[in-house]
Design an enzyme around this catalytic site. Structure first.
Site, PDB file in Angstrom:
ATOM      1  N   THR A 103     -36.550  -7.061 -24.818  1.00  0.00           N
ATOM      2  CA  THR A 103     -37.562  -7.589 -24.066  1.00  0.00           C
ATOM      3  C   THR A 103     -37.401  -9.256 -23.663  1.00  0.00           C
ATOM      4  OG1 THR A 103     -39.033  -8.431 -25.543  1.00  0.00           O
ATOM      5  CG2 THR A 103     -39.119  -6.038 -24.985  1.00  0.00           C
ATOM      6  N   CYS A 104     -38.027  -9.928 -23.230  1.00  0.00           N
ATOM      7  CA  CYS A 104     -37.926 -11.391 -22.950  1.00  0.00           C
ATOM      8  C   CYS A 104     -38.188 -12.075 -24.350  1.00  0.00           C
ATOM      9  CB  CYS A 104     -39.049 -11.733 -21.798  1.00  0.00           C
ATOM     10  SG  CYS A 104     -40.590 -11.613 -22.220  1.00  0.00           S
TER      11      CYS A 104
ATOM     12  N   ARG B 265     -38.064 -10.517 -27.503  1.00  0.00           N
ATOM     13  CA  ARG B 265     -37.192  -9.747 -28.653  1.00  0.00           C
ATOM     14  C   ARG B 265     -35.892  -8.903 -28.348  1.00  0.00           C
ATOM     15  NH1 ARG B 265     -40.690  -8.070 -32.229  1.00  0.00           N
ATOM     16  NH2 ARG B 265     -42.476  -8.726 -31.215  1.00  0.00           N
TER      17      ARG B 265
ATOM     18  N   SER C  48     -46.535  -9.748 -31.155  1.00  0.00           N
ATOM     19  CA  SER C  48     -46.174 -10.211 -29.810  1.00  0.00           C
ATOM     20  C   SER C  48     -46.723 -11.680 -29.615  1.00  0.00           C
ATOM     21  CB  SER C  48     -46.925  -9.397 -28.526  1.00  0.00           C
ATOM     22  OG  SER C  48     -46.435  -8.118 -28.850  1.00  0.00           O
TER      23      SER C  48
ATOM     24  N   GLN D 107     -48.194  -4.733 -22.591  1.00  0.00           N
ATOM     25  CA  GLN D 107     -46.946  -4.262 -22.099  1.00  0.00           C
ATOM     26  C   GLN D 107     -46.003  -3.745 -22.995  1.00  0.00           C
ATOM     27  OE1 GLN D 107     -48.467  -7.095 -21.143  1.00  0.00           O
ATOM     28  NE2 GLN D 107     -49.242  -6.129 -19.421  1.00  0.00           N
TER      29      GLN D 107
ATOM     30  N   GLY E  82     -38.596 -11.304  -8.126  1.00  0.00           N
ATOM     31  CA  GLY E  82     -38.622 -10.132  -9.103  1.00  0.00           C
ATOM     32  C   GLY E  82     -39.399  -9.031  -8.538  1.00  0.00           C
ATOM     33  N   ALA E  83     -39.638  -7.925  -9.160  1.00  0.00           N
ATOM     34  CA  ALA E  83     -40.719  -7.063  -8.563  1.00  0.00           C
ATOM     35  C   ALA E  83     -40.962  -6.179  -9.931  1.00  0.00           C
ATOM     36  CB  ALA E  83     -40.231  -6.153  -7.128  1.00  0.00           C
ATOM     37  N   GLY E  84     -40.798  -6.368 -11.165  1.00  0.00           N
ATOM     38  CA  GLY E  84     -40.975  -5.682 -12.494  1.00  0.00           C
ATOM     39  C   GLY E  84     -42.522  -5.959 -12.892  1.00  0.00           C
TER      40      GLY E  84
ATOM     41  N   ILE F  93     -43.941  -9.546 -12.952  1.00  0.00           N
ATOM     42  CA  ILE F  93     -44.123  -9.886 -11.582  1.00  0.00           C
ATOM     43  C   ILE F  93     -45.422  -9.125 -11.076  1.00  0.00           C
ATOM     44  CG2 ILE F  93     -43.474 -10.205  -9.341  1.00  0.00           C
ATOM     45  CD1 ILE F  93     -42.456 -12.446 -11.436  1.00  0.00           C
TER      46      ILE F  93
END
Length: 426
Positions: A49-50, A52, A101, A108, A181-183, A186
């Site tokens: 992930t962004c 980890r 986190s 998420q 982006g569209a994930g 976002i």
């Protein structure tokens, strides 16, 4: 095989190292295939992930895993944490619950853990050990979030960034916002922005259809990623979170946009790892760049407010780790019992068939029964007898003590004048 987890996160490594360690897109299946090719590894899963990158594996030892990670991203070994067995179980439970986190309790991460499990499973990298662990993880995370308020009023990195934008632009509703982006990140940013209203919302994505779907949900305008540079000067605020391996927004592009805006300030949030916006953009006057590491400081107040709920979730996890380890130990102990039972059953069936054949051939029943009893005794006792002889020769006190516990001498027991030979009667 031993359960291992090796990884780095926002607490142990800076963003530039995390982006080098990240696995994005097609790189993840290839990495799993490479891992499974290691002779020391039987199962593996990768969580990227962004914030980890973590490797979960059933492996003989950790050294080969560290070497593999070093090959992927040289120089990260000094930033790695490493857990095994029960502590590895605890770590995954905490990660999936959101206790590890940047934004405590953020929801998420559970979906990201499920994605990691699904990819590993789809590519044949999971066996029964890791699959069972991940299934239990989902159950524990759900219970912790249901029974405590650790996930109440969730604050994400995206919502934190939107709040900072609102604080920076007193009239965000008069501003143009560009989403790249569209994930999931976002999508969350778009949701929070549309709730607070903005004058104009632009959404640029490599797959235009995804941008169009998101734009229709939040009253925005969809753009192909190829038009990004042309529309950059229109944006007062930029949020970017893609899986691109190289920056999408460069210093040169932002300089050109600022000139076109007559130096009107731009606020940029790079929520991606690897980063979408060149780090040197932050050196430009009138350009204010925030990365995920910058946002960690902004969410610390939220972390303190959720600590009580987190303590309750930790207690649930402690209990579930203990239960999971007990289950694993019980399962491991069943294997030798099953082998012992199978040995006894096969020996009985073989010798019983032989005795029946002797009876069929006319041999006296008493003689057949006596031979059957002797053969069963000798066949069943030969393996432990041989093992105890070796133990005596090697001074293996642990095995002889175990034999004493298994076969305690009864009070008044008299040894027979002779014993049967340690072989099967023919």
């Amino acid at each position: 095989m031993t359960l291992w987890v090796l990884g780095l996160n926002h607490q142990t490594a800076p963003v530039d190292l995390r982006e080098r360690a990240a696995f994005a897109g097609d790189a993840l299946p290839r990495a799993l295939e490479s891992l499974r090719a290691l002779p020391q590894v039987s199962e593996a899963a990768l969580l990227s992930t962004c914030n980890r990158t973590e490797l979960y594996a059933m492996a003989e030892e950790a050294h080969s895993l560290v070497n593999w990670l070093e090959t992927h991203a040289p120089g990260l070994s000094g930033y790695l944490y490493q857990h095994q067995e029960a502590e590895a179980v605890r770590h995954l439970f905490r990660v999936a619950t959101g206790l590890d986190s940047m934004v405590l309790g953020e929801p998420q991460i559970l979906g990201q853990v499920k994605d990691a499990w699904a990819v590993a499973r789809a590519h044949g990298a999971l066996g029964s050990g890791l699959d069972r662990l991940f299934q239990q993880t989902f159950s524990v995370a759900k219970r912790a979030r249901t029974d405590t308020r650790v996930g109440a009023n969730p604050v994400s990195v995206a919502s934190t960034a939107v709040r900072l934008a609102q604080d920076s632009f007193a009239r965000l509703n008069e501003s143009t916002v560009l989403l790249i982006g569209a994930g999931e990140t976002i999508e969350l940013a778009a949701k929070h922005l549309s709730e607070g209203r903005v004058r104009r919302l632009l959404i640029a994505n490599r797959t235009l259809a995804h941008a169009q779907t998101l734009a229709s949900q939040h009253g925005g305008f969809a753009l192909p990623l190829t038009d990004l540079e042309r529309h950059l000067a229109e944006a007062d605020v930029v949020f970017s979170a893609t899986a691109a391996r190289e920056p999408l927004v460069t210093r040169v592009q932002v300089e050109q946009a600022l000139r076109a805006r007559k130096r009107k300030p731009m606020l940029l949030f790079d929520l991606a790892v690897p980063r979408d916006i060149e780090a040197s953009v932050g050196e430009l006057s009138d350009a204010y760049l925030y990365t995920v590491d910058d946002l960690e400081r902004a969410v610390e107040d939220n972390r303190r407010g959720r600590r009580e709920a987190a303590d309750q979730a930790e207690a649930i996890i402690d209990l579930q780790v203990a239960r999971y380890v007990e289950t694993l130990q019980a399962t491991a102990h069943q294997a030798p019992l099953k082998r012992l039972r199978a040995f006894g059953d096969s020996t009985r069936d073989e010798l019983l068939a032989k005795a029946r054949q002797q009876l069929h051939n006319g041999k006296p029943a008493d003689e057949v029964l006596e031979q059957l009893a002797h053969a069963l005794t000798n066949r069943l006792l030969h393996p432990p007898t041989a093992a105890l002889r070796d133990a005596a020769l090697n001074n293996d006190l642990e095995l002889t003590a175990a034999a004493d516990r298994l076969f305690p001498e009864k009070p008044g027991y008299q040894h027979p004048p002779h014993s049967y030979p340690d072989r099967e009667d023919r």
